[in-house]
Design a protein around this motif. Structure first.
Motif, PDB file in Angstrom:
ATOM      1  N   ARG A   1      28.465  52.521 -16.317  1.00 28.47           N
ATOM      2  CA  ARG A   1      28.899  53.649 -17.148  1.00 28.47           C
ATOM      3  C   ARG A   1      29.233  53.187 -18.564  1.00 28.47           C
ATOM      4  O   ARG A   1      28.831  53.824 -19.545  1.00 28.47           O
ATOM      5  CB  ARG A   1      30.111  54.325 -16.501  1.00 28.47           C
ATOM      6  N   HIS A   2      29.946  52.068 -18.678  1.00 23.47           N
ATOM      7  CA  HIS A   2      30.277  51.555 -20.016  1.00 23.47           C
ATOM      8  C   HIS A   2      29.007  51.125 -20.768  1.00 23.47           C
ATOM      9  O   HIS A   2      28.905  51.317 -21.992  1.00 23.47           O
ATOM     10  CB  HIS A   2      31.236  50.372 -19.897  1.00 23.47           C
TER      11      HIS A   2
ATOM     12  N   ARG B   1      25.999  52.451 -20.461  1.00 24.68           N
ATOM     13  CA  ARG B   1      25.323  53.666 -20.924  1.00 24.68           C
ATOM     14  C   ARG B   1      26.012  54.260 -22.144  1.00 24.68           C
ATOM     15  O   ARG B   1      25.349  54.704 -23.096  1.00 24.68           O
ATOM     16  CB  ARG B   1      25.262  54.691 -19.787  1.00 24.68           C
ATOM     17  N   GLU B   2      27.361  54.279 -22.137  1.00 25.18           N
ATOM     18  CA  GLU B   2      28.084  54.806 -23.300  1.00 25.18           C
ATOM     19  C   GLU B   2      27.830  53.963 -24.544  1.00 25.18           C
ATOM     20  O   GLU B   2      27.638  54.505 -25.649  1.00 25.18           O
ATOM     21  CB  GLU B   2      29.578  54.859 -22.977  1.00 25.18           C
ATOM     22  N   ALA B   3      27.799  52.634 -24.385  1.00 20.91           N
ATOM     23  CA  ALA B   3      27.539  51.768 -25.537  1.00 20.91           C
ATOM     24  C   ALA B   3      26.118  51.966 -26.053  1.00 20.91           C
ATOM     25  O   ALA B   3      25.875  51.961 -27.279  1.00 20.91           O
ATOM     26  CB  ALA B   3      27.763  50.309 -25.142  1.00 20.91           C
TER      27      ALA B   3
ATOM     28  N   GLN C   1      24.328  54.786 -25.869  1.00 18.46           N
ATOM     29  CA  GLN C   1      24.292  56.061 -26.580  1.00 18.46           C
ATOM     30  C   GLN C   1      24.933  55.947 -27.966  1.00 18.46           C
ATOM     31  O   GLN C   1      24.431  56.504 -28.950  1.00 18.46           O
ATOM     32  CB  GLN C   1      25.015  57.127 -25.754  1.00 18.46           C
ATOM     33  N   TRP C   2      26.047  55.220 -28.060  1.00 18.51           N
ATOM     34  CA  TRP C   2      26.712  55.043 -29.355  1.00 18.51           C
ATOM     35  C   TRP C   2      25.811  54.282 -30.329  1.00 18.51           C
ATOM     36  O   TRP C   2      25.694  54.651 -31.503  1.00 18.51           O
ATOM     37  CB  TRP C   2      28.011  54.287 -29.133  1.00 18.51           C
TER      38      TRP C   2
END
Length: 205
Positions: free
Chosen positions: A145-146, A148-150, A152-153
């Motif tokens: 999850r982390h 994927r968030e990184a 996207q950012w």
């Protein structure tokens, strides 16, 4: 002072002196060795590379292994009391130890029993949860999850259009260009001065 040794009849007998050996024992052992060497090619061999000769090892593997005791066949492995780097206990591993196969099997049986006792609504919620959650540990899911968030950012930053320079940035860019031009002019003057300077004779010229 020399002491007298007691007579042979009164000396204590050595341990094992009363044992008797069958007269045909050497011949039995010799026949067993000849039979083993005759049938040795039919037995599985270790096959590891011997450092002394560089050829495959011809020793028989250790019991339950594919290598001999010289090439890792005697090394404990796996989980359990006889496992590698696993503490041994007289009565096996303690109850509830995560590495214990019995503990894992008991947890699987308990989970199957819980699923069998669920109602239709609970089974539907369980299936929905399985569709939304990937298999694996909670730590692996959090790491994914982390990640994927990184990602996207980073994609958002890369897709942003560059903003117009501010007056201060434009002034700094002009100063940099003027300093670069002045530095290039100085380097050209130094190169011309070096070319026009007459050569200086050495000590033996």
């Amino acid at each position: 002072m020399n002491r007298r040794r007691p007579p042979a009849s009164t000396r204590p007998k050595r341990r094992g002196s009363g044992r008797t050996v069958r007269p045909d024992f050497p011949s039995i052992g010799a026949r067993a060795l000849r039979r083993f060497h005759a049938e040795r090619d039919a037995y599985p061999m270790c096959g590891a590379k011997a450092r002394s000769t560089g050829e495959p090892c011809r020793q028989t593997p250790a019991k339950g292994r594919t290598r001999c005791r010289f090439h890792g066949g005697a090394t404990p492995r796996g989980d359990g009391p006889a496992g590698w780097h696993t503490p041994g206990f007289p009565n096996g591993l303690p109850t509830g130890k995560p590495r214990s196969d019995a503990h894992k099997a008991r947890k699987r049986r308990q989970r199957r029993a819980e699923i069998a006792a669920m109602t239709a609504d609970e089974l539907a919620r369980l299936e929905a949860w399985r569709h939304t959650h990937k298999p694996g540990s909670r730590r692996d899911r959090a790491y994914g999850r982390h990640a994927r968030e990184a990602r996207q950012w980073l994609d958002t930053i890369m897709q942003e259009t560059p903003s117009a320079p501010t007056p201060g940035q434009a002034e700094l860019d002009a100063l940099r260009a003027r300093f670069r031009a002045h530095l290039a002019q100085l380097e050209a003057e130094i190169a011309e001065a070096v070319e026009d300077e007459p050569p200086v004779g050495g000590l033996f010229d």
